[in-house]
Motif scaffolding. Sequence first.
Motif, PDB file in Angstrom:
ATOM      1  N   HIS A 131      28.616  43.138  55.017  1.00  0.00           N
ATOM      2  CA  HIS A 131      29.582  43.196  56.125  1.00  0.00           C
ATOM      3  C   HIS A 131      28.874  43.306  57.472  1.00  0.00           C
ATOM      4  O   HIS A 131      29.215  42.613  58.432  1.00  0.00           O
ATOM      5  N   ASP A 132      27.887  44.176  57.560  1.00  0.00           N
ATOM      6  CA  ASP A 132      27.167  44.376  58.817  1.00  0.00           C
ATOM      7  C   ASP A 132      26.388  43.122  59.219  1.00  0.00           C
ATOM      8  O   ASP A 132      26.371  42.736  60.393  1.00  0.00           O
ATOM      9  N   GLU A 160      28.869  40.532  60.471  1.00  0.00           N
ATOM     10  CA  GLU A 160      29.398  40.868  61.791  1.00  0.00           C
ATOM     11  C   GLU A 160      28.410  40.470  62.894  1.00  0.00           C
ATOM     12  O   GLU A 160      28.808  39.916  63.924  1.00  0.00           O
ATOM     13  N   ALA A 207      33.015  42.179  70.919  1.00  0.00           N
ATOM     14  CA  ALA A 207      32.452  41.686  69.657  1.00  0.00           C
ATOM     15  C   ALA A 207      30.951  41.966  69.582  1.00  0.00           C
ATOM     16  O   ALA A 207      30.439  42.367  68.527  1.00  0.00           O
ATOM     17  N   SER A 222      30.480  45.783  69.138  1.00  0.00           N
ATOM     18  CA  SER A 222      30.847  46.184  67.778  1.00  0.00           C
ATOM     19  C   SER A 222      29.738  45.835  66.785  1.00  0.00           C
ATOM     20  O   SER A 222      29.472  46.596  65.854  1.00  0.00           O
ATOM     21  N   ALA A 223      29.083  44.700  67.000  1.00  0.00           N
ATOM     22  CA  ALA A 223      28.000  44.269  66.112  1.00  0.00           C
ATOM     23  C   ALA A 223      26.673  44.939  66.472  1.00  0.00           C
ATOM     24  O   ALA A 223      25.660  44.693  65.824  1.00  0.00           O
TER      25      ALA A 223
END
Length: 150
Positions: free
Chosen positions: A61-62, A65, A110, A113-114
């Motif tokens: 997931h990371d 992202e 975005a 967040s990443a």
Amino acid sequence: MTDVDAKLAELEARIAALEGPAPADRGERGFVEYGGSVDFGGPVDWTIRYSATAIRTLPAHDRVEVLAALGHPVRQALVEALLDGPRTGSELAEAAGLTSQGQLYHHVRALISAKVIEQHGRGSYRIPAPKLVPTLIIMTAAADIADVLR
């Protein structure tokens, strides 16, 4: 065996004990290593090494992202502008050709967040120093995969 040979054998044994068995002995397929030494507003040195088989166990997931955040042309423009150092929101909007603050903050959120960029003071953004070399490597690797560098 000379004194030098004995010392060399001792050093080799100590190194082998620290590093563990060779990758072939552990059933691994080798390693992936990357690094760099850059100066974008201050010197940054970075080197990291991962087991090739362990990479698949890193949280997907990371990784996804980060790749998604960097996979948009506007976000690439923002990151490229930030390579020269911290920028205000207005400077970033101008660099990316954005006409509204809403567009800018959508893309900035975005990237934050990443964990690619961070807010640096009021209304200013930057790429954190530990993220600089990995970000440049992702950009370079993408160009390499696309055969841009050949």
